[in-house]
Scaffold this motif. Structure first.
Motif, PDB file in Angstrom:
ATOM      1  N   UNK A 181     -43.135  61.741 -52.205  1.00 35.52           N
ATOM      2  CA  UNK A 181     -43.945  61.385 -50.722  1.00 35.52           C
ATOM      3  C   UNK A 181     -45.016  62.245 -51.498  1.00 35.52           C
ATOM      4  N   UNK A 182     -44.981  63.044 -52.370  1.00 35.07           N
ATOM      5  CA  UNK A 182     -46.029  63.620 -53.152  1.00 35.07           C
ATOM      6  C   UNK A 182     -46.677  62.702 -53.903  1.00 35.07           C
ATOM      7  N   UNK A 183     -46.181  61.923 -54.573  1.00 36.60           N
ATOM      8  CA  UNK A 183     -46.856  60.711 -55.631  1.00 36.60           C
ATOM      9  C   UNK A 183     -46.580  59.418 -54.550  1.00 36.60           C
ATOM     10  N   UNK A 184     -46.314  59.561 -53.222  1.00 37.31           N
ATOM     11  CA  UNK A 184     -47.100  58.053 -53.124  1.00 37.31           C
ATOM     12  C   UNK A 184     -48.075  58.472 -52.313  1.00 37.31           C
ATOM     13  N   UNK A 187     -50.780  58.699 -54.857  1.00 37.85           N
ATOM     14  CA  UNK A 187     -51.467  57.502 -55.295  1.00 37.85           C
ATOM     15  C   UNK A 187     -51.727  56.604 -54.536  1.00 37.85           C
ATOM     16  N   UNK A 188     -51.404  56.721 -53.233  1.00 38.63           N
ATOM     17  CA  UNK A 188     -52.551  56.120 -52.421  1.00 38.63           C
ATOM     18  C   UNK A 188     -53.876  56.842 -51.765  1.00 38.63           C
ATOM     19  N   UNK A 189     -54.136  58.260 -52.586  1.00 36.10           N
ATOM     20  CA  UNK A 189     -55.445  58.867 -51.827  1.00 36.10           C
ATOM     21  C   UNK A 189     -55.617  59.552 -50.367  1.00 36.10           C
ATOM     22  N   UNK A 190     -54.201  59.666 -50.346  1.00 37.39           N
ATOM     23  CA  UNK A 190     -53.621  60.175 -48.701  1.00 37.39           C
ATOM     24  C   UNK A 190     -54.906  60.937 -48.336  1.00 37.39           C
ATOM     25  N   UNK A 191     -54.824  62.350 -49.424  1.00 38.14           N
ATOM     26  CA  UNK A 191     -54.900  63.653 -49.269  1.00 38.14           C
ATOM     27  C   UNK A 191     -55.870  63.608 -50.796  1.00 38.14           C
TER      28      UNK A 191
END
Length: 269
Positions: A181-184, A187-191
């Motif tokens: 979940x952290x990797x996703x 990679x999506x620059x969500x946080x």
């Protein structure tokens, strides 16, 4: 509210090997007071490097859990030393677990109660590998050893990250697989991963909150050293002070968390 251990991405992964068996003997223990002599309850007293552990099971067999409980206790004792007094670990039926888990979802495999008992849900644990079950128990035993339950006000990211850092075995998968979940999100620059997660993260996305906490504590151990991290954990810093205390421990030349995380998740190191 009990300390909680949700099943993270690490646990269902098929791992290469289990840890070697822990030290200590298993012997019969007296039924807990108030048990009414319930013939369905199996009890064992385990002598482990962490403490004496009173293991009971009203669901499944106590003996089938004994070795993994001893291994988990050994992992915790290796880092934090012996605990005072005895520890209670109970494998309970779904109804008893749901009542203690305070509404946590069905993927929750174990909890530490407000009075410092570890409860295990065999239903959720069935989906895990043997090493996954050991990690779940070690995570909760770390909470008990560090007294991160009840009225403890240690920052959530620090207590959960420390428990995960303690419990994660040498056989764990490389970091991207351990923290999917952290990797996703990364990679999506969500946080913006510049420090530990805020407390609100656990309400927004608990799985990401746990993985982010584990990553930040692992980062502190890597760049500041395990001894420095342990002093921070034992200081029991609260939400208001934990982040600033952590930053003060970092060497001036330390790699930033953002850079470390980018390298770790992309290289798998």
């Amino acid at each position: 509210m009990p300390s909680r251990r949700r099943v993270l991405g690490l646990l269902p992964v098929v791992l290469a090997a289990a840890c070697s068996g822990g030290d200590g003997d298993a012997r019969d223990a007296e039924p807990p007071s108030g048990s009414g002599g319930d013939s369905s309850r199996q009890t064992m007293r385990l002598e482990t490097p962490l403490s004496s552990i009173d293991l009971s099971a009203t669901e499944g067999s106590a003996s089938e859990w004994a070795d993994r409980v001893k291994r988990a206790a050994g992992d915790v004792a290796t880092i934090w030393g012996k605990a005072q007094g005895s520890v209670k670990v109970a494998v309970v039926d779904d109804a008893a677990f749901a009542a203690a888990a305070d509404g946590l979802d069905g993927s929750t495999a174990a909890v530490t109660t407000s009075d410092g008992r570890v409860l295990v849900s065999p239903s959720a644990a069935r989906s895990l590998t043997d090493i996954g079950r050991q990690v779940v128990i070690a995570h909760e035993l770390a909470h008990v050893r560090l007294r991160h339950f009840g009225s403890d006000r240690t920052a959530l990211w620090l207590k959960e990250g420390a428990a995960e850092w303690t419990a994660t075995p040498d056989q764990a998968p490389r970091l991207p697989a351990r923290w999917p979940n952290l990797a996703a999100a990364h990679n999506a620059r969500q946080e913006h991963f510049t420090g530990p997660p805020p407390a609100q993260q656990f309400q927004r996305d608990a799985r990401l909150g746990y993985e982010w906490s584990a990553a930040y504590v692992t980062y502190l151990a890597h760049v500041a050293g395990a001894a420095v991290l342990k002093r921070l954990v034992q200081s029991r810093a609260d939400e208001e002070h934990a982040s600033s205390s952590a930053r003060q421990l970092l060497p001036d030349s330390a790699e930033s968390f953002a850079a470390w995380l980018d390298r770790a998740l992309n290289s798998g190191s």
